[in-house]
Design a protein around this motif. Structure first.
Motif, PDB file in Angstrom:
ATOM      1  N   ALA A  77       1.416 -18.798  -5.023  1.00 42.84           N
ATOM      2  CA  ALA A  77       1.129 -17.329  -3.860  1.00 42.84           C
ATOM      3  C   ALA A  77       0.441 -16.757  -4.607  1.00 42.84           C
ATOM      4  N   TYR A  78      -0.323 -16.571  -6.007  1.00 46.84           N
ATOM      5  CA  TYR A  78      -1.627 -15.393  -6.072  1.00 46.84           C
ATOM      6  C   TYR A  78      -2.785 -16.865  -5.340  1.00 46.84           C
ATOM      7  N   MET A 112      -2.247 -15.164  -1.526  1.00 47.13           N
ATOM      8  CA  MET A 112      -2.396 -14.531  -1.982  1.00 47.13           C
ATOM      9  C   MET A 112      -3.776 -13.359  -1.685  1.00 47.13           C
ATOM     10  N   ILE A 151      -2.860  -6.919   0.905  1.00 51.61           N
ATOM     11  CA  ILE A 151      -2.776  -8.042   0.352  1.00 51.61           C
ATOM     12  C   ILE A 151      -2.130  -8.341  -1.017  1.00 51.61           C
ATOM     13  N   ARG A 198       0.858  -5.653  -2.480  1.00 52.42           N
ATOM     14  CA  ARG A 198       1.331  -5.864  -1.616  1.00 52.42           C
ATOM     15  C   ARG A 198       2.490  -7.004  -2.187  1.00 52.42           C
ATOM     16  N   GLU A 199       2.101  -8.349  -2.216  1.00 50.87           N
ATOM     17  CA  GLU A 199       2.520  -9.454  -2.503  1.00 50.87           C
ATOM     18  C   GLU A 199       2.504  -9.349  -4.010  1.00 50.87           C
ATOM     19  N   ARG A 235       6.026  -7.766  -4.644  1.00 52.89           N
ATOM     20  CA  ARG A 235       7.059  -8.523  -4.570  1.00 52.89           C
ATOM     21  C   ARG A 235       7.297  -9.907  -5.706  1.00 52.89           C
ATOM     22  N   LEU A 236       6.125 -10.537  -6.298  1.00 53.82           N
ATOM     23  CA  LEU A 236       6.325 -11.433  -7.103  1.00 53.82           C
ATOM     24  C   LEU A 236       6.832 -10.786  -8.284  1.00 53.82           C
TER      25      LEU A 236
END
Length: 197
Positions: A165-166, A169, A181, A184-185, A188-189
């Motif tokens: 995910a890192y 993003m 981005i 926001r991500e 979420r994480l």
């Protein structure tokens, strides 16, 4: 006796110059990429005469190896600091916060290690792609250990998902030149980490 540059031993001066070259290499490779970076670029960034670079590093590949070692040192320093936190959940959230704190740099250049790993993979010789992979494996191992301490059901899979995910993003922030981005991500994480039972 003073700590001035003049009073330092030749060995200390050489170590300082080598460290400046290593740090400059890591930064310039991140900003420009391997193929566009010259020895002269690195020497200029380290404030070292170009000819002196070869005293410390015989080839550009040796400089790249030194940059990867610098990435490892940064990762170890970060995880060492996070290991001071008593709770693995807070350590993971701290890691995400560190990623988000670098959002402007990621939007401009991407992930330092991830972009280098991708670029090195395109080369046909040298094995430096494997060295870059070792840096990323170090991060994966640390993240997996945190999930394991939390008693999570698939710590290895969760580690791959978090680090992936890192990387995603960072790539999107860079491709779209949008640091938010990462913000926001990252949020979420953190929610996902908080939601682990």
């Amino acid at each position: 006796m003073t700590d001035s540059t003049e009073s330092r031993s030749p060995r200390a001066k050489a170590a300082g110059k080598r460290q400046r070259l290593t740090a400059a290499t890591a930064r310039i490779l991140h900003e420009q990429g391997v193929e566009r970076t010259t020895i002269a670029d690195i020497a200029r960034a380290a404030d070292v005469p170009s000819g002196n670079v070869y005293y410390y590093f015989k080839t550009k590949d040796e400089l790249i190896e030194a940059a990867l070692a610098e990435h490892t040192r940064h990762l170890e320093a970060l995880t060492g600091e996070l290991d001071q936190l008593p709770d693995p959940r807070e350590r993971l959230k701290g890691l995400v916060a560190a990623w988000v704190a670098q959002r402007d740099t990621a939007a401009r250049y991407g992930c330092p290690t991830g972009t280098l790993a991708v670029e090195l993979d395109k080369r046909t010789e040298g094995g430096l792609d494997l060295a870059a992979g070792r840096v990323i494996r170090g991060l994966l191992s640390w993240v997996e250990r945190q999930y394991g301490l939390l008693g999570a059901a698939d710590p290895a899979g969760l580690a791959v998902a978090l680090v992936g995910a890192y990387q995603g993003m960072s790539l999107l922030a860079n491709a779209l030149r949008d640091p938010e981005i990462m913000t926001r991500e990252g949020a979420r994480l953190v929610r996902e980490i908080d939601g682990l039972s």
